[in-house]
Design a protein around this motif. Structure first.
Motif, PDB file in Angstrom:
ATOM      1  N   ASP A  52     101.461-104.819-115.561  1.00 12.98           N
ATOM      2  CA  ASP A  52     101.683-103.434-114.795  1.00 12.98           C
ATOM      3  C   ASP A  52     100.817-103.405-113.569  1.00 12.98           C
ATOM      4  N   VAL A  53     100.924-104.523-112.822  1.00 10.64           N
ATOM      5  CA  VAL A  53     100.361-104.674-111.516  1.00 10.64           C
ATOM      6  C   VAL A  53     101.581-104.964-110.236  1.00 10.64           C
ATOM      7  N   ALA A  54     101.701-104.250-109.357  1.00 10.86           N
ATOM      8  CA  ALA A  54     102.642-104.548-108.434  1.00 10.86           C
ATOM      9  C   ALA A  54     102.095-105.607-107.656  1.00 10.86           C
ATOM     10  N   ASP A  55     102.590-106.768-107.740  1.00 11.80           N
ATOM     11  CA  ASP A  55     102.123-107.813-107.000  1.00 11.80           C
ATOM     12  C   ASP A  55     103.057-108.371-105.702  1.00 11.80           C
ATOM     13  N   LEU A  56     102.243-108.316-104.397  1.00  7.94           N
ATOM     14  CA  LEU A  56     103.061-108.397-103.370  1.00  7.94           C
ATOM     15  C   LEU A  56     102.809-110.021-102.786  1.00  7.94           C
ATOM     16  N   THR A  57     102.347-110.738-103.536  1.00  5.26           N
ATOM     17  CA  THR A  57     101.761-112.204-103.289  1.00  5.26           C
ATOM     18  C   THR A  57     103.319-112.921-103.220  1.00  5.26           C
ATOM     19  N   VAL A  58     104.190-112.518-104.003  1.00  4.44           N
ATOM     20  CA  VAL A  58     105.441-113.557-104.198  1.00  4.44           C
ATOM     21  C   VAL A  58     105.968-113.802-102.850  1.00  4.44           C
ATOM     22  N   ASP A  59     106.041-112.488-101.972  1.00  2.43           N
ATOM     23  CA  ASP A  59     106.656-112.769-100.805  1.00  2.43           C
ATOM     24  C   ASP A  59     106.204-114.217-100.033  1.00  2.43           C
ATOM     25  N   GLY A  60     104.779-114.333-100.277  1.00  2.00           N
ATOM     26  CA  GLY A  60     104.356-115.599 -99.448  1.00  2.00           C
ATOM     27  C   GLY A  60     104.308-116.841-100.444  1.00  2.00           C
ATOM     28  N   SER A  61     104.050-116.536-101.732  1.00  2.00           N
ATOM     29  CA  SER A  61     104.063-117.913-102.654  1.00  2.00           C
ATOM     30  C   SER A  61     105.282-118.624-102.968  1.00  2.00           C
ATOM     31  N   LEU A  95      97.166-103.929-102.054  1.00  2.00           N
ATOM     32  CA  LEU A  95      96.440-104.566-100.866  1.00  2.00           C
ATOM     33  C   LEU A  95      96.097-105.916-101.052  1.00  2.00           C
ATOM     34  N   ALA A  96      95.560-106.301-102.102  1.00  2.00           N
ATOM     35  CA  ALA A  96      95.083-107.823-102.253  1.00  2.00           C
ATOM     36  C   ALA A  96      96.330-108.649-102.139  1.00  2.00           C
ATOM     37  N   GLY A  97      97.495-108.323-102.732  1.00  3.72           N
ATOM     38  CA  GLY A  97      98.665-109.035-102.600  1.00  3.72           C
ATOM     39  C   GLY A  97      99.253-109.122-100.956  1.00  3.72           C
ATOM     40  N   ILE A  98      98.953-108.050-100.295  1.00  2.00           N
ATOM     41  CA  ILE A  98      99.267-108.040 -99.015  1.00  2.00           C
ATOM     42  C   ILE A  98      98.523-109.147 -98.280  1.00  2.00           C
ATOM     43  N   LEU A  99      97.223-108.933 -98.501  1.00  3.75           N
ATOM     44  CA  LEU A  99      96.203-109.833 -97.898  1.00  3.75           C
ATOM     45  C   LEU A  99      96.592-111.401 -98.223  1.00  3.75           C
ATOM     46  N   THR A 100      96.823-111.610 -99.460  1.00  6.26           N
ATOM     47  CA  THR A 100      97.171-113.108 -99.713  1.00  6.26           C
ATOM     48  C   THR A 100      98.434-113.633 -99.057  1.00  6.26           C
ATOM     49  N   GLN A 101      99.371-112.546 -99.064  1.00  5.70           N
ATOM     50  CA  GLN A 101     100.646-112.864 -98.210  1.00  5.70           C
ATOM     51  C   GLN A 101     100.366-113.312 -96.742  1.00  5.70           C
ATOM     52  N   LEU A 102      99.550-112.379 -96.181  1.00  8.28           N
ATOM     53  CA  LEU A 102      99.399-112.745 -94.673  1.00  8.28           C
ATOM     54  C   LEU A 102      98.357-114.045 -94.454  1.00  8.28           C
ATOM     55  N   ILE A 103      97.528-114.312 -95.348  1.00  4.82           N
ATOM     56  CA  ILE A 103      96.878-115.621 -95.652  1.00  4.82           C
ATOM     57  C   ILE A 103      97.810-116.777 -95.695  1.00  4.82           C
ATOM     58  N   LEU A 104      98.951-116.525 -96.765  1.00  5.66           N
ATOM     59  CA  LEU A 104      99.797-117.376 -96.895  1.00  5.66           C
ATOM     60  C   LEU A 104     100.834-117.901 -95.747  1.00  5.66           C
ATOM     61  N   TRP A 105     101.019-116.801 -94.660  1.00  8.60           N
ATOM     62  CA  TRP A 105     102.085-117.087 -93.647  1.00  8.60           C
ATOM     63  C   TRP A 105     101.281-118.108 -92.843  1.00  8.60           C
TER      64      TRP A 105
END
Lengths: 302, 264
Positions: A35-44, A93-103
C-alpha cells in the motif's frame, strides 16, 4: 496484408508484455501489497538495464549481469525506503527523489545516454530477433519469479509484510517492525523491477536513459488490467501474479494494435495515463455515486 | 506488574492547541488486577493506554512492565508484553487477510518472523477450537477474509488475537463502544471469561459507568490528565453510579459532563 503483419507482430508484443509484466509484479508488491505508491521504478528499471548493458558489453556472463542488475535495483529500493522511514519523507516524494538521483547515477553507469548491446556481438538470453526462444526463456523467468514470491508471501515474514500493508496499527500492536518491512518491500519490489530492466535491455538490444519514463504507469495499467481479467477466479496469490503478467501482455497487444491502426505513437503515453486515471477513479466513483447503504436502510425502516 | 511513574504528555506544545493529555500520572498495577477506567472526553484514558503501548514517547516519566523499563522501547518491541483491543473494530485485524492468518500473526507476537510457513496444521486445530468457543460460527470460515466479518465478529477475533499469546498486560480501549448493545454485552462477557481463564492483568477504558463498576476488581477515574479517584476491593464492589458522580464532582470541582456515561 496488414492483418498478417499485425498477427506476426503479436509474439514480439507478448515477449515485451511479459517483460513489462515482470516489472508490473514489482509495482504490485508496493502498490497492492505494501500500500505504498513507489515512483522509484521509473529510475530503477533503467538502472537494471544500464548495469546489465555495461556488464554484458564488457564481457561479463549474462547471468552474472542479471544478478548484479537485480542487486542494483534492491539498492535503489533501499534508498527510497531509507528516505521514507528514517527521514520521514512521504513515500511518493521519496520515490521521486530516488528517481532523480538515479537519472544521474544511470548516466554515470553507462557513461552516455544510450548503450547498445547487439545480440549478434554478445551472448544474451533473449533478443527481439529470436522471438520464439525469447518467449520460452521469459516464460521460465515468469514461472520461477511467481513461484518464489508465492512461497515468500506465504512465510511468516511474507505474511508480516502483507499485514503491514493491510493494517499498520494492528501490525505494530502484533509486534511487527513495520518500518523495516516497508524498506524490505521497497527493496524487493525494485529488485524485481531492475531484473525486468535488464531483460528489456537484452531484448531490445540497448539500454537508454529514457527507457523507464512512465514505467510506473505501464506497471499500474498491467496491475489493473490483470485484476480486471482475473477478478472472477483469482483467489490464489499465484494466479493474481499471473494475472499481472497477463495484464502486461494485454497492454502490449493493445499497444501493437493501436500502432498498426496508424495512431501517432507520440500520443501513446498520454493515452495510457488517461486509461489508468479512469481505472483508478472507478472504485472512487462507485463509492461516491453508486452506493449509499445508509439511505437504503432508512428506506427499509420507513 | 505495571508501574507508571510521573508520566506527562503534552500534545502540540507551544501552540494554541496545546493540550496536557497526561499530567504527572503515577499508578502501580498488581498481578491479576483488572482495572476499569472511566472519565469524560479528553480525560486522558486512551492517552494513558497509548503511553503504555508506546504509540509515542512520554515527555517525561518512566514505564515499567514486570520491572523492565520499556519507556524507550518502540511500539512493536513492547508488543510482546501487551495484548491490545481498540475502539474501532476495523483497527485490530488485517481485513485483507484470512481469519486464520490474522490469528497466526498474533500467535507470533514477540517472536522472530522467519521463513517458516506462516501457519501450521496444529495451530489450525487450536484456532478452530478457540473460534468455536466464540459461538459465532467462525470456525467454519477460517479462510474467509476478515474484511467480510461484522464489527462484533472482528472485535471478538481481535480479543482472541490479543490473548492468544498470553500477554503480561491486556489493554482494552473502549473496545465495545462501537458495537450495538447486544453485541457489546457479548464481547464484554467474552472479555471477562478470557481474563478469568488466563488470570490476566488488564486495563479497560469504558464510557459506561455501570460496566466500570460491575467488571474488574479496581476502578480508576480520570480528569484533565490526572487520576482523581482510585478504588479497589470491597469499596469498589459497593460503588453505585450516584456515588461515582458524587466522587467526581468532589474531586474535580465540576459536574460530570458526559451524556453517554450518564445515560447508560
Amino acid at each position: 496484408m496488414a492483418f498478417f503483419d499485425w498477427l506476426g507482430a503479436l509474439p514480439g508484443a507478448a515477449a515485451q508484455g511479459i517483460i513489462w509484466g515482470i516489472m508490473a509484479i514489482g509495482v504490485y508488491i508496493t502498490y497492492k501489497i505494501l500500500d505504498v505508491a513507489d515512483l522509484t521504478v521509473d529510475g530503477s528499471i533503467c538502472t537494471g538495464g544500464a548495469v546489465c548493458a555495461v556488464l554484458v558489453t564488457s564481457g561479463v556472463n549474462v547471468w552474472v549481469a542479471l544478478a548484479v542488475a537485480t542487486v542494483a535495483g534492491i539498492l535503489c529500493g533501499l534508498l527510497t525506503g531509507f528516505f521514507h522511514t528514517f527521514m520521514g519523507i512521504p513515500a511518493i516524494l521519496a520515490g521521486i527523489l530516488t528517481q532523480l538521483i538515479l537519472w544521474s547515477v544511470n548516466l554515470k553507469i553507462m557513461g552516455q545516454a544510450n548503450l547498445a548491446v547487439p545480440s549478434r556481438a554478445f551472448k544474451v538470453l533473449i533478443a527481439a530477433s529470436r522471438v520464439p526462444k525469447s518467449l520460452l526463456v521469459l516464460a521460465g523467468f515468469m514461472i520461477v519469479l511467481i513461484a518464489v514470491l508465492y512461497w515468500f508471501f506465504g512465510t511468516e515474514m511474507g505474511a508480516s509484510l502483507r499485514a503491514t500493508g493491510s493494517n499498520i496499527q494492528m501490525s505494530r500492536a502484533q509486534g511487527i517492525n513495520t518500518e523495516l518491512n516497508k524498506i524490505f518491500g521497497l527493496a524487493l519490489s525494485n529488485g524485481v523491477v531492475a531484473l525486468s530492466g535488464a531483460l528489456l535491455t537484452q531484448y531490445q538490444g540497448f539500454a537508454d536513459i529514457n527507457m523507464g519514463r512512465g514505467a510506473i504507469v505501464i506497471g499500474l495499467a498491467s496491475v489493473i488490467i490483470g485484476e480486471a481479467v482475473t477478478a472472477r477466479f483469482a483467489k490464489n496469490f499465484a494466479v493474481k501474479l499471473l494475472g499481472v503478467i497477463l495484464g502486461g501482455v494485454i497492454y502490449y497487444f493493445v499497444y501493437q494494435t493501436v500502432v498498426f491502426l496508424g495512431l501517432d505513437t507520440d500520443l501513446l503515453k498520454m493515452l495510457s495515463a488517461i486509461v489508468v486515471a479512469i481505472f483508478l477513479a472507478v472504485p472512487y466513483w462507485k463509492k461516491r455515486y453508486f452506493s449509499n447503504p445508509k439511505k437504503k436502510e432508512e428506506k427499509r425502516d420507513a | 506488574m505495571l508501574e507508571l511513574k510521573n508520566i506527562t504528555k503534552t500534545f502540540f506544545p507551544g501552540t494554541v492547541n496545546e493540550k496536557v493529555a497526561l499530567n504527572d500520572v503515577s499508578i502501580t498495577l498488581n498481578d491479576g488486577d483488572f482495572v476499569t477506567i472511566i472519565g469524560g472526553n479528553g480525560a486522558g484514558k486512551s492517552t494513558m493506554l497509548n503511553a503504555i503501548a508506546g504509540v509515542w514517547r512520554p515527555d517525561c516519566g518512566q514505564i515499567l512492565i514486570d520491572g523492565v523499563d520499556v519507556t524507550h522501547l518502540p511500539e512493536h518491541k513492547r508488543a510482546k508484553y501487551l495484548g491490545r483491543v481498540f475502539q474501532d473494530p476495523m483497527m485490530g485485524t488485517a481485513k485483507d487477510m484470512e481469519i486464520e492468518e490474522n490469528l497466526a500473526l498474533a500467535l507470533r507476537r514477540g517472536k522472530r518472523r522467519g521463513l517458516r510457513w506462516r501457519i501450521t496444521r496444529a495451530e489450525r486445530e487450536q484456532y478452530r477450537e478457540l473460534l468455536a468457543g466464540l459461538d459465532l460460527g467462525l470456525e467454519t470460515r477460517m479462510t474467509a477474509k476478515v474484511g467480510l466479518l461484522s464489527g462484533g465478529q472482528r472485535q471478538a477475533v481481535t480479543l482472541l488475537m490479543a490473548t492468544l499469546k498470553t500477554p503480561k498486560l491486556l489493554l482494552l480501549d473502549e473496545h465495545t463502544a462501537a458495537l450495538d448493545p447486544k453485541t457489546a454485552a457479548k464481547v464484554l462477557e467474552l472479555t471477562d471469561q478470557i481474563i478469568a481463564e488466563k488470570k490476566l492483568t488488564a486495563m479497560m477504558v469504558t464510557h459506561n459507568m455501570k460496566d466500570a463498576i460491575v467488571h474488574g476488581n479496581r476502578l480508576i477515574m480520570m480528569h484533565n490528565g490526572r487520576i482523581i479517584f482510585d478504588v479497589s476491593g470491597v469499596e469498589k464492589k459497593n460503588l453505585t453510579v450516584e456515588t461515582l458522580l458524587e466522587k467526581f464532582s468532589q474531586s474535580s470541582g465540576e459536574e460530570f459532563a458526559n451524556d453517554r456515561a450518564l445515560l447508560n
